[in-house]
Enzyme design. Structure first.
Site, PDB file in Angstrom:
ATOM      1  N   LYS A 102      26.394  41.118  55.743  1.00  0.00           N
ATOM      2  CA  LYS A 102      26.951  42.332  56.359  1.00  0.00           C
ATOM      3  C   LYS A 102      26.026  43.499  56.040  1.00  0.00           C
ATOM      4  O   LYS A 102      25.685  43.728  54.887  1.00  0.00           O
ATOM      5  CB  LYS A 102      28.355  42.614  55.823  1.00  0.00           C
ATOM      6  CG  LYS A 102      28.963  43.901  56.396  1.00  0.00           C
ATOM      7  CD  LYS A 102      30.429  44.045  56.034  1.00  0.00           C
ATOM      8  CE  LYS A 102      30.688  44.755  54.740  1.00  0.00           C
ATOM      9  NZ  LYS A 102      30.467  46.218  54.776  1.00  0.00           N
ATOM     10  N   LYS A 143      31.339  50.478  62.595  1.00  0.00           N
ATOM     11  CA  LYS A 143      32.644  51.082  62.915  1.00  0.00           C
ATOM     12  C   LYS A 143      32.553  52.192  63.968  1.00  0.00           C
ATOM     13  O   LYS A 143      32.877  53.349  63.710  1.00  0.00           O
ATOM     14  CB  LYS A 143      33.300  51.642  61.642  1.00  0.00           C
ATOM     15  CG  LYS A 143      33.529  50.618  60.542  1.00  0.00           C
ATOM     16  CD  LYS A 143      34.324  51.219  59.393  1.00  0.00           C
ATOM     17  CE  LYS A 143      34.586  50.250  58.266  1.00  0.00           C
ATOM     18  NZ  LYS A 143      33.394  49.900  57.467  1.00  0.00           N
ATOM     19  N   ARG A 189      30.106  42.826  45.540  1.00  0.00           N
ATOM     20  CA  ARG A 189      29.684  42.812  44.131  1.00  0.00           C
ATOM     21  C   ARG A 189      29.860  41.490  43.389  1.00  0.00           C
ATOM     22  O   ARG A 189      29.019  41.178  42.543  1.00  0.00           O
ATOM     23  CB  ARG A 189      30.358  43.978  43.395  1.00  0.00           C
ATOM     24  CG  ARG A 189      29.748  45.318  43.809  1.00  0.00           C
ATOM     25  CD  ARG A 189      30.640  46.483  43.491  1.00  0.00           C
ATOM     26  NE  ARG A 189      31.807  46.500  44.376  1.00  0.00           N
ATOM     27  CZ  ARG A 189      32.760  47.412  44.324  1.00  0.00           C
ATOM     28  NH1 ARG A 189      32.687  48.384  43.425  1.00  0.00           N
ATOM     29  NH2 ARG A 189      33.782  47.366  45.175  1.00  0.00           N
ATOM     30  N   ASP A 242      28.213  46.389  60.419  1.00  0.00           N
ATOM     31  CA  ASP A 242      29.473  47.097  60.142  1.00  0.00           C
ATOM     32  C   ASP A 242      29.270  48.600  60.338  1.00  0.00           C
ATOM     33  O   ASP A 242      29.114  49.340  59.373  1.00  0.00           O
ATOM     34  CB  ASP A 242      29.864  46.755  58.688  1.00  0.00           C
ATOM     35  CG  ASP A 242      31.146  47.419  58.223  1.00  0.00           C
ATOM     36  OD1 ASP A 242      31.925  47.888  59.074  1.00  0.00           O
ATOM     37  OD2 ASP A 242      31.359  47.468  56.999  1.00  0.00           O
ATOM     38  N   ASP A 258      34.108  56.610  69.582  1.00  0.00           N
ATOM     39  CA  ASP A 258      33.683  57.743  70.415  1.00  0.00           C
ATOM     40  C   ASP A 258      34.308  57.548  71.795  1.00  0.00           C
ATOM     41  O   ASP A 258      35.136  56.649  71.978  1.00  0.00           O
ATOM     42  CB  ASP A 258      32.142  57.790  70.478  1.00  0.00           C
ATOM     43  CG  ASP A 258      31.605  59.203  70.696  1.00  0.00           C
ATOM     44  OD1 ASP A 258      32.170  59.932  71.544  1.00  0.00           O
ATOM     45  OD2 ASP A 258      30.639  59.586  70.033  1.00  0.00           O
ATOM     46  N   THR A 273      41.589  50.947  54.509  1.00  0.00           N
ATOM     47  CA  THR A 273      42.436  50.739  53.320  1.00  0.00           C
ATOM     48  C   THR A 273      42.474  51.992  52.440  1.00  0.00           C
ATOM     49  O   THR A 273      43.325  52.116  51.572  1.00  0.00           O
ATOM     50  CB  THR A 273      41.958  49.531  52.483  1.00  0.00           C
ATOM     51  OG1 THR A 273      40.544  49.585  52.399  1.00  0.00           O
ATOM     52  CG2 THR A 273      42.381  48.235  53.118  1.00  0.00           C
TER      53      THR A 273
HETATM   54  O1  C5P Z   1      31.769  44.754  46.463  1.00  0.00           O
HETATM   55  P1  C5P Z   1      32.992  44.395  47.285  1.00  0.00           P
HETATM   56  O2  C5P Z   1      33.249  42.902  47.331  1.00  0.00           O
HETATM   57  O3  C5P Z   1      34.201  45.195  46.888  1.00  0.00           O
HETATM   58  O4  C5P Z   1      32.565  44.826  48.764  1.00  0.00           O
HETATM   59  C1  C5P Z   1      33.436  44.725  49.845  1.00  0.00           C
HETATM   60  C2  C5P Z   1      32.771  45.184  51.105  1.00  0.00           C
HETATM   61  O5  C5P Z   1      33.749  45.238  52.125  1.00  0.00           O
HETATM   62  C3  C5P Z   1      32.142  46.580  51.037  1.00  0.00           C
HETATM   63  O6  C5P Z   1      31.029  46.594  51.930  1.00  0.00           O
HETATM   64  C4  C5P Z   1      33.238  47.476  51.549  1.00  0.00           C
HETATM   65  O7  C5P Z   1      32.763  48.648  52.141  1.00  0.00           O
HETATM   66  C5  C5P Z   1      33.890  46.572  52.598  1.00  0.00           C
HETATM   67  N1  C5P Z   1      35.285  46.897  52.917  1.00  0.00           N
HETATM   68  C6  C5P Z   1      36.288  46.887  51.967  1.00  0.00           C
HETATM   69  N2  C5P Z   1      37.569  47.202  52.320  1.00  0.00           N
HETATM   70  C7  C5P Z   1      37.858  47.507  53.576  1.00  0.00           C
HETATM   71  C8  C5P Z   1      36.883  47.520  54.550  1.00  0.00           C
HETATM   72  C9  C5P Z   1      35.577  47.203  54.171  1.00  0.00           C
HETATM   73  O8  C5P Z   1      36.031  46.588  50.801  1.00  0.00           O
HETATM   74  N3  C5P Z   1      39.098  47.757  53.902  1.00  0.00           N
END
Ligand code: C5P
Length: 235
Positions: A32, A61, A211, A59, A64, A119
């Site tokens: 992603k 998003k 992460r 990603d 417009d 979220t």
């Molecule tokens: O590091 P981690 O596993 O928390 O990363 C989750 C990824 O998913 C990040 O790129 C974050 O921006 C994305 N994301 C999220 N929650 C959402 C939408 C996207 O964690 N509701």
């Protein structure tokens, strides 16, 4: 239905990203690319990662007026990405225009999924800032339905919502779910989390993992653990 693990490459630049991807030898994980990396490096980073054989979820998003989104989607489609997204709040007309823009002359197109409510938006912000007075879970399901009626392929949601989304929109409507953590790991700033195995049991089609893989001592083995936990058959 394809099930896969998507690695969130939340890096600031191309060098760091490509160095990270160098650690994967035989496997070519689905990755992603988000706004930070895309705005820093431009379409070239997409071409570079595609040329290495990875699938890409871009990603960005989009949100417009329909005509602008349609034209922007046409550009993204020409980059040969595999999944792109937009905000369902842009309306069904915008989502339909996006699909038109994405569809290539030969009829193929990347998958298109919608963000329902971020979220980071809670009930209070929904009511006070956006003047939306319905319960947030109803808003999410309504936006999911709108996305489906507009012809989209699925939505981004919490793995906790994936079962409900499939109940309302059917098994073929894709659920792409971030908020994944191994059972024995730190939550970081995520609040509503699930393990890869539980996400599968709940019906997630793609899990987005950042992460737990990018910050692991051995990212390739963390990725393999994720794949094996997520893809194992449930008994
Ligand atoms: O590091 P981690 O596993 O928390 O990363 C989750 C990824 O998913 C990040 O790129 C974050 O921006 C994305 N994301 C999220 N929650 C959402 C939408 C996207 O964690 N509701």
């Amino acid at each position: 239905m394809a099930k896969d693990v998507i690695i969130a490459c939340d890096f600031a630049g191309a060098e760091e990203t490509l160095r990270f991807l160098d650690q994967f030898q035989e496997e070519k994980p689905f990755v992603k690319i988000g706004m930070e990396l895309f705005y820093a490096e431009g379409p070239q980073i997409v071409r570079q990662i595609k040329a290495r054989g990875h699938k890409i979820f871009l990603d960005l998003k989009l949100h417009d007026i329909p005509n602008t989104v349609k034209k922007a989607m046409k550009v993204l489609s020409s980059l040969d990405v595999d999944i792109v997204n937009l905000h369902a709040a842009g309306t069904k007309a915008m989502m339909k225009a996006a699909l038109e823009g994405l569809t290539r002359p030969d009829g193929t197109r990347p998958l298109l999924i919608a963000v329902t409510q971020l979220t980071s938006t809670d009930q209070q912000a929904l009511e006070e800032d956006l003047m939306i007075h319905a319960p947030i879970d109803q808003v999410v399901m309504h936006y999911a339905k709108n996305a489906q009626e507009a012809g989209l392929d699925g939505i981004v949601c919490s793995p906790l919502e994936a079962g409900k989304v499939h109940e309302i929109c059917g098994e073929d409507f894709l659920t792409v779910t971030p908020g994944i953590r191994f059972a024995d790991a730190a939550k970081d700033d995520q609040k509503r989390i699930m393990t890869p195995a539980d996400a599968r049991k709940n019906g997630s089609d793609y899990i987005v993992v950042g992460r737990p893989i990018t910050a692991a001592e051995d990212p390739a083995s963390a990725y393999r653990r994720c794949i094996s936990e997520f893809l194992q058959e449930t008994h």
